[in-house]
Design a protein around this motif. Structure first.
Motif, short mmCIF file in Angstrom:
data_model
loop_
_atom_site.label_atom_id
_atom_site.label_comp_id
_atom_site.label_asym_id
_atom_site.label_seq_id
_atom_site.Cartn_x
_atom_site.Cartn_y
_atom_site.Cartn_z
N TYR A 75 0.84 -1.20 0.00
CA TYR A 75 0.00 0.00 0.00
C TYR A 75 0.87 1.25 0.00
CZ TYR A 75 -4.51 2.32 0.94
OH TYR A 75 -5.66 3.06 0.85
N ARG A 76 1.98 1.18 0.76
CA ARG A 76 2.91 2.30 0.81
C ARG A 76 3.52 2.53 -0.58
NH1 ARG A 76 6.06 0.43 4.42
NH2 ARG A 76 4.89 1.22 6.20
N ALA A 77 3.84 1.44 -1.27
CA ALA A 77 4.41 1.56 -2.62
C ALA A 77 3.42 2.18 -3.59
CB ALA A 77 4.84 0.18 -3.11
N ALA A 78 2.13 1.99 -3.32
CA ALA A 78 1.10 2.58 -4.17
C ALA A 78 0.87 4.05 -3.83
CB ALA A 78 -0.21 1.81 -4.03
N GLY A 79 1.49 4.51 -2.74
CA GLY A 79 1.43 5.93 -2.41
C GLY A 79 0.74 6.28 -1.11
N VAL A 80 0.21 5.28 -0.38
CA VAL A 80 -0.49 5.56 0.86
C VAL A 80 0.22 4.87 2.01
CG1 VAL A 80 -2.65 5.35 2.13
CG2 VAL A 80 -2.69 5.77 -0.32
N ASP A 81 0.60 5.65 3.01
CA ASP A 81 1.34 5.13 4.16
C ASP A 81 0.44 5.14 5.39
OD1 ASP A 81 3.08 4.60 6.26
OD2 ASP A 81 4.72 5.77 5.40
N ILE A 82 -0.07 3.96 5.76
CA ILE A 82 -0.98 3.84 6.90
C ILE A 82 -0.28 4.26 8.19
CG2 ILE A 82 -2.32 2.23 8.32
CD1 ILE A 82 -2.84 0.62 5.79
N PRO B 113 -2.76 9.91 -3.33
CA PRO B 113 -1.85 10.08 -4.46
C PRO B 113 -2.61 9.94 -5.77
CG PRO B 113 -1.59 7.91 -3.47
CD PRO B 113 -2.49 8.68 -2.56
N GLY B 114 -2.26 10.77 -6.72
CA GLY B 114 -2.96 10.75 -8.00
C GLY B 114 -4.10 11.74 -8.06
N VAL B 115 -4.66 12.07 -6.91
CA VAL B 115 -5.70 13.10 -6.84
C VAL B 115 -5.06 14.44 -6.49
CG1 VAL B 115 -7.80 13.86 -5.66
CG2 VAL B 115 -7.47 11.44 -6.20
N TYR B 116 -4.16 14.41 -5.48
CA TYR B 116 -3.39 15.59 -5.11
C TYR B 116 -1.93 15.36 -5.47
CZ TYR B 116 -7.48 16.87 -2.35
OH TYR B 116 -8.76 17.20 -1.96
N SER B 117 -1.29 16.38 -6.00
CA SER B 117 0.13 16.26 -6.36
C SER B 117 0.98 16.25 -5.09
CB SER B 117 0.54 17.43 -7.25
OG SER B 117 0.36 18.66 -6.59
N GLN B 118 2.17 15.69 -5.22
CA GLN B 118 3.07 15.61 -4.08
C GLN B 118 3.42 17.01 -3.60
OE1 GLN B 118 6.37 12.99 -4.65
NE2 GLN B 118 7.38 13.55 -2.75
N GLY B 119 3.31 17.21 -2.29
CA GLY B 119 3.63 18.51 -1.70
C GLY B 119 2.43 19.43 -1.55
N SER B 120 1.31 19.05 -2.18
CA SER B 120 0.12 19.90 -2.08
C SER B 120 -0.72 19.50 -0.88
CB SER B 120 -0.73 19.79 -3.35
OG SER B 120 -1.24 18.48 -3.50
N VAL B 121 -1.57 20.41 -0.43
CA VAL B 121 -2.46 20.14 0.69
C VAL B 121 -3.78 20.86 0.44
CG1 VAL B 121 -1.58 22.09 2.02
CG2 VAL B 121 -2.70 20.21 3.22
N ASP B 122 -4.86 20.23 0.83
CA ASP B 122 -6.17 20.84 0.73
C ASP B 122 -6.82 20.78 2.11
OD1 ASP B 122 -8.40 22.04 -0.37
OD2 ASP B 122 -9.29 20.16 -1.07
N VAL B 123 -7.39 21.89 2.54
CA VAL B 123 -8.03 21.92 3.86
C VAL B 123 -9.44 22.47 3.71
CG1 VAL B 123 -5.92 22.06 5.22
CG2 VAL B 123 -6.95 24.15 4.38
#
Length: 357
Positions: A13-20, A150-160
């Motif tokens: 899952y981490r390799a897919a971009g999500v780190d639990i 990942p894939g919805v938000y680019s790396q380094g971006s944040v939405d609040v």
């Protein structure tokens, strides 16, 4: 064996971009901030599936008032310069501003923080800002959600994004459109900057002027500092109105759409407003932004608040009480216009500007 399988699944899952694990770490880091913004009405524990809030103090005449909003692309500028805590304050104060203009006091707040790749320390800073503003508003931070997408938000971006729920007594709800009359005055309350609106244009203008050498890095950084000033809270100001015996007929939060889109929201269909240009000192920051973006004057008043973040609609006697009150000493207040007759349609055409000579 179970733990090994779990570890493999987590690695995939981490390799897919999500780190639990990062998500759990983020929750642990922000737990203290959330707990610091509890109020006695909160019944749930931090980490529950949902927040519980006691309604025992409400009565049959109580009305719940709710609003959801975000900080827009101001989050991108904050991300670029590592100003995470400030956008947490922005988020709460923007949402709270949208319920207090209806005569409500905030009860509790829920947040949503999303990133392409979760950075626990960043989430913790954002939530620390949210908790800080909630404490100042005596509003419980009831819960929230942290999402790694990942894939919805680019790396380094944040939405609040945030949701606030407040309460008002039915007879005290605003606006009181049936009470608004021709000749009522508009009192403008000074903003702390662009708040959370117009930042796509701000970012583009700043970057263009830096890239073309029209401003140097020192000037660029100074402007970034100015435009990242958090959205001020208008709750203390509104709370003081009853203290000085002023009952506003309407309050307008000048957010996206500026004067043109927000003032018509609080007016009856047959009335409009006339704004006197020159009746308040437009801060130099806005003049600079208008020039950099090459906006005409009227468009600027639709993109930004131009130094007025809240408008109070009152009769002449109440306007004089506001302007002369010692309780409001330190507030920058100006009578910026008046209510006038207009046609039957609603919308931006009900707001007119006049040069004040």
């Amino acid at each position: 064996m179970a733990s090994t399988t779990s570890g493999v699944a987590a690695d995939k899952y981490r390799a897919a971009g999500v780190d639990i694990d990062a998500g759990n770490h983020a929750v642990n880091l922000l737990a203290e901030s959330v707990s610091s913004a509890r109020t006695p009405e909160v019944l749930s524990k931090t980490g529950s599936f949902a927040g519980l809030y006691s309604a025992a103090g409400l009565n049959a005449e109580s009305v719940l008032v709710a609003s959801t909003d975000g900080v827009g692309t101001k989050a991108a500028l904050a991300a670029q310069h590592g100003r995470w805590r400030q956008i947490g304050v922005d988020l709460v104060n923007h949402c709270v501003g949208d319920v207090i203009v209806h005569g409500a006091r905030p009860l509790f707040f829920l947040d949503y923080v999303a990133m392409g790749q979760l950075v626990p320390e960043v989430v913790a800073e954002v939530v620390a800002g949210i908790a800080e503003a909630c404490r100042a508003a005596e509003c419980a931070l009831l819960g929230g959600e942290t999402a790694e997408m990942p894939g919805v938000y680019s790396q380094g971006s944040v939405d609040v994004v945030g949701t606030v729920v407040g309460v008002a007594q039915k007879e005290q709800l605003l606006p009181r459109t049936d009470a608004i009359r021709v000749g009522d005055l508009l009192v403008g309350v000074a903003s702390s900057g662009p708040h959370t609106n117009g930042y796509s244009l701000i970012r583009a203008s700043l970057q263009k002027h830096l890239d073309t050498g029209r401003i140097n890095k020192v000037t660029y950084q100074a402007l970034v500092d100015d435009v990242l000033t958090p959205h001020r809270s208008y709750l203390p100001f509104v709370a003081k109105l009853s203290e000085i015996g002023v009952e506003p007929k309407a309050l307008a939060h000048i957010t996206g759409g500026g004067f043109f889109d927000n003032l018509p929201r609080v007016l009856p269909p047959h009335l409009g407003v006339q704004i006197e240009l020159g009746s308040w000192p437009v801060p130099e920051l806005f003049t600079t932004l208008v020039n950099m973006a090459e906006l005409d004057e009227l468009e600027a008043f639709r993109v930004w608040n131009m130094g007025v973040g809240l408008v109070v609609v009152v009769d002449q006697t109440a306007a004089e009480a506001l302007m002369e009150s010692d309780v409001l000493a330190g507030e920058e207040l100006n009578i910026i216009g008046a209510v006038v007759n207009r046609g039957d349609s609603t919308g931006p055409e009900s707001v007119h500007f006049k040069l004040n000579n």
